[in-house]
Enzyme design. Structure first.
Site, PDB file in Angstrom:
ATOM      1  N   HIS A 641       0.933  -1.119  -0.020  1.00 35.90           N
ATOM      2  CA  HIS A 641      -0.052  -0.035   0.222  1.00 35.90           C
ATOM      3  C   HIS A 641       0.943   1.174  -0.069  1.00 35.90           C
ATOM      4  CE1 HIS A 641       1.087  -0.832   4.012  1.00 35.90           C
ATOM      5  NE2 HIS A 641       0.896   0.716   4.635  1.00 35.90           N
ATOM      6  N   ASP A 643       1.020   5.276   1.720  1.00 36.57           N
ATOM      7  CA  ASP A 643       0.349   5.910   2.956  1.00 36.57           C
ATOM      8  C   ASP A 643      -0.214   7.180   2.465  1.00 36.57           C
ATOM      9  OD1 ASP A 643       1.156   3.755   4.554  1.00 36.57           O
ATOM     10  OD2 ASP A 643       3.171   4.834   4.883  1.00 36.57           O
ATOM     11  N   HIS A 693       4.893  -0.017   0.009  1.00 34.61           N
ATOM     12  CA  HIS A 693       5.520  -1.015   0.911  1.00 34.61           C
ATOM     13  C   HIS A 693       4.487  -2.054   1.536  1.00 34.61           C
ATOM     14  CE1 HIS A 693       4.101   2.502   3.070  1.00 34.61           C
ATOM     15  NE2 HIS A 693       3.945   1.851   4.173  1.00 34.61           N
ATOM     16  N   ARG A 703       4.022  -8.023  17.761  1.00 37.64           N
ATOM     17  CA  ARG A 703       4.776  -6.993  17.441  1.00 37.64           C
ATOM     18  C   ARG A 703       3.921  -5.695  17.521  1.00 37.64           C
ATOM     19  NH1 ARG A 703       5.998  -5.299  11.352  1.00 37.64           N
ATOM     20  NH2 ARG A 703       7.474  -3.721  11.872  1.00 37.64           N
TER      21      ARG A 703
END
Length: 712
Positions: A641, A643, A693, A703
């Site tokens: 995607h 940002d 990314h 995480r």
């Protein structure tokens, strides 16, 4: 020949003073006498003082009795006696100048002169008029030949608590006796300067490496300065300088006198200290306070702790500290919020713990809002060897300190002439001041004597801290503050909210320096100087920003809040209600952290952005800032995607290989992956167009990352 005569003449001078106990004021007087080589004989040592307190009624007759007795033992007719107070007197110059000025009066006895008449105003008209200067006699200082002084006191038969001032005044206003004894007044303050009624007349004169008092009304340089009546604060101020205690050329000349060195001692020989810790209100960074307490460079087996906590919120911080470290100390006494002990009583109980302990030599009082950055503070204060001394603390960016240089007429703060210079370090030394707060070291000897009263903090009109300082001053104990080292600062406790798990995270506005120390990575400051920013992929910048504690607190804060999004496209938290590439996350505004986060981006991210992307300036605006959680059984990865940002910040909040396996970020255009993000480090990269990314799969554990879409 002339020099020999001068030495002989100087040898005829003897200073007599009365001191029934060695107060701080007496020690100051004797130091100034030694500085100028005066020969001093002290009368009344060890005697009980019966001469009154001068406040409730006239007194001082005991001094006349002692003087009369001492004069009877002196046989030399040409001996010159200077009779002077000691507790509130300083020499400003030496015997040679004093004797020269005495000779110039052409009289056998010279008294100090006063602006105000005391104790009997009805005698005003009987005082001789003077052409210029002060016309009333002051009994606090006079100089004269032995035969004349003997004649002057020969008729004394009064009580110890009768008025010496009235006795001498009646001699002076009697024309026959004035003439036969040959008395005059030092009307223009050439020898004696009484401060009462004359404060506006006296200034400090710095010249050629020395400092003395100057009377600007008469343009004279008095040899002796007397803080008579209610001018003790002013004589204390002048005494910080006069007798060359501090000059512009030398700085402090007395700071290393009478030290108590600790360096050669075995640990078991260190003075025993009770440290009193006082928590009276909700305060940020309390756990850090206890970390610093633990790090004080002083043998723990010579320390006892007295901890008073009025705030239930801080029970957890104290409990955590004591669980791990109580055994390190000689003893610990804790008074908690459920014991219903008021703050004033707690101070007295702390003092009592030291007073009642034969091994206690000092009480070190520290309020919890004190940030002692200097771990040598306790040692430094003890080595300075004062009965009462405080380290100077500041508040960043302000002229605030934990001491006052002067008091107003009603006992509140007033700024002394030297206050700003002391605060800003242009004058460095040990300063006798009228008020200190928050942290101080007081000797047990003083607590067991001058300060033995159980109402030191009580007052009908003053706050407890002001009442305490007032009573310390009234007992003649000097309160010193030192700025010879950098000791630390005092936290702001205003606007401290307690409705979060880690409330210190919200302190970026109120206590920015402490927030930075707690939460910003120790190597962050090297970014601008040492070029430690790494470039793992093209136009992707990697740099340290958060401490381990910051990461831990942010994760725990989010988990404590617990309202993680479902990870679906429908998202009512954002404008339009639809998220194209959803994550399981919590937004900063959900925990009321958006203002603080914006401040963080402005202060710590924007400068790096402007360094790495020259010519681009950011105001760090964001629509979306959030913490993402990746779990194998929840949302393990994020599809490719762009940002919705000009640039994105992605901060790793935990550690691969310890907290989770897998994870990382891949930039497809460059086929470049960052597979081992470092905890507390930020990735910064353009959001649109070039840096398509994806989030790589987390295969085990959990995480966490903090993401910000900046300048959407």
């Amino acid at each position: 020949r002339l020099r020999q005569q001068s030495v002989l003449f100087l040898g005829k001078l003897l200073v007599l003073t009365v001191a029934t106990k060695e107060t701080d004021g007496f020690k100051r007087f004797m130091r100034s006498a030694r500085h100028f080589n005066y020969t001093v004989k002290v009368l009344g040592r060890g005697e009980k003082w019966n001469g009154g307190d001068y406040i409730s009624a006239p007194g001082g007759g005991q001094k006349v009795r002692l003087l009369k007795s001492a004069l009877a033992d002196i046989k030399e007719e040409d001996k010159i006696i200077l009779f002077i107070e000691s507790y509130d007197v300083i020499f400003s110059s030496g015997p040679k100048e004093l004797l020269k000025k005495f000779q110039q009066t052409k009289h056998k006895v010279v008294f100090s002169a006063e602006t105000l008449i005391w104790p009997d105003r009805h005698l005003e008209d009987k005082h001789p008029h003077v052409r210029e200067g002060k016309r009333f006699l002051g009994a606090g200082g006079f100089i004269g030949y032995v035969p004349n002084l003997k004649k002057m006191v020969s008729d004394w038969s009064g009580e110890d608590n009768d008025s010496d001032q009235l006795f001498y005044t009646k001699l002076y206003i009697n024309p026959e006796k004035r003439k036969s004894i040959n008395i005059t007044l030092d009307s223009k303050c050439r020898l004696f300067q009484n401060l009462h009624g004359a404060l506006d007349e006296v200034v400090l004169k710095f010249e050629d490496g020395r400092v003395r008092a100057r009377n600007v009304l008469y343009d004279t340089l008095p040899v002796i300065v007397h803080g008579n009546g209610p001018t003790k604060l002013q004589i204390n101020y002048l005494g910080n300088y006069i007798s060359n205690v501090w000059t512009f050329e030398t700085g402090c000349t007395v700071c290393n006198e009478d030290m108590r060195p600790l360096s050669g001692l075995k640990e078991s020989e260190y003075p025993g200290v009770v440290i009193g810790v006082f928590i009276q209100q909700p305060t940020p960074f309390v756990s850090v306070f206890f970390e610093r307490l633990l790090n004080l460079q002083y043998p723990k087996n010579r320390l006892k702790l007295f901890i008073y906590n009025q705030e239930p919120h801080h029970d957890q911080h104290i409990r955590s500290f004591l669980e791990n470290h109580e055994a390190d100390y000689q003893a610990v006494k804790l008074i908690g919020p459920d014991e219903d002990v008021d703050p004033i009583t707690s101070r007295n109980l702390g003092f009592d713990m030291c007073r009642d302990d034969i091994d206690c030599e000092y009480f070190f009082s520290v309020d919890v809002e004190v940030v002692l950055k200097n771990d040598e503070t306790l040692k430094i204060l003890i080595e300075l060897n004062k009965p009462f001394i405080a380290p100077m603390l500041t508040k960043p960016g302000r002229l605030w300190t934990n001491f006052w240089g002067a008091l107003s007429a009603d006992g509140y703060y007033a700024r002394s002439e030297d206050y700003v210079d002391i605060v800003q370090g242009r004058r460095v030394g040990i300063w006798n001041v009228p008020y200190v707060s928050q942290v101080y070291l007081v000797s047990a000897d003083v607590l067991r004597s001058e300060l033995k009263a159980d109402d030191l903090f009580h007052s009908a009109t003053l706050d407890a801290d002001m009442a305490f300082c007032s009573k310390v001053r009234d007992q003649g104990v000097f309160m010193f503050v030192t700025n010879m080292h950098t000791f630390g600062r005092v936290l702001s406790t205003e606007n401290y909210q307690m409705n979060h798990l880690h409330n210190d995270l919200w302190q970026i506005f109120e206590n920015p320096v402490d927030w930075e120390e707690r939460y910003i990575h120790e190597n962050y400051s090297k970014i601008m100087k040492d070029n430690i920013v790494e470039t793992p992929c093209p136009d992707v910048y990697w740099f340290p920003v958060f401490t381990e504690v910051a990461c831990k607190h942010l994760v725990e804060e989010m988990e404590n809040f617990g309202q993680w999004s479902g990870g679906g496209n429908v998202d009512n938290r954002i404008q339009g209600g639809y998220e194209n590439v959803p994550t399981i996350d919590i937004h900063m505004n959900q925990i009321n952290y958006e203002k603080e986060w914006h401040k963080f981006l402005l202060e710590y991210i924007a400068p790096v952005t402007e360094k790495m992307f020259p010519g681009y300036y950011t105001r760090a605006q964001f629509d979306l800032a959030f913490v993402v959680r990746y779990k194998p059984d929840e949302q393990p990865f994020l599809r490719p995607h762009h940002d919705a940002s000009t640039f994105t910040i992605n901060i790793a909040l935990n550690q691969v290989g310890i907290d989770y396996e897998g994870g990382g970020c891949r930039f497809l255009r460059y086929n470049c992956s960052i597979r081992a993000p470092r905890k507390g480090w930020a990735l910064m990269h353009p959001g649109r167009l070039t840096h398509y990314h994806e989030g790589l799969p987390t295969t085990a554990g959990v995480r966490y990352i903090a993401v910000s879409f900046v300048d959407p």
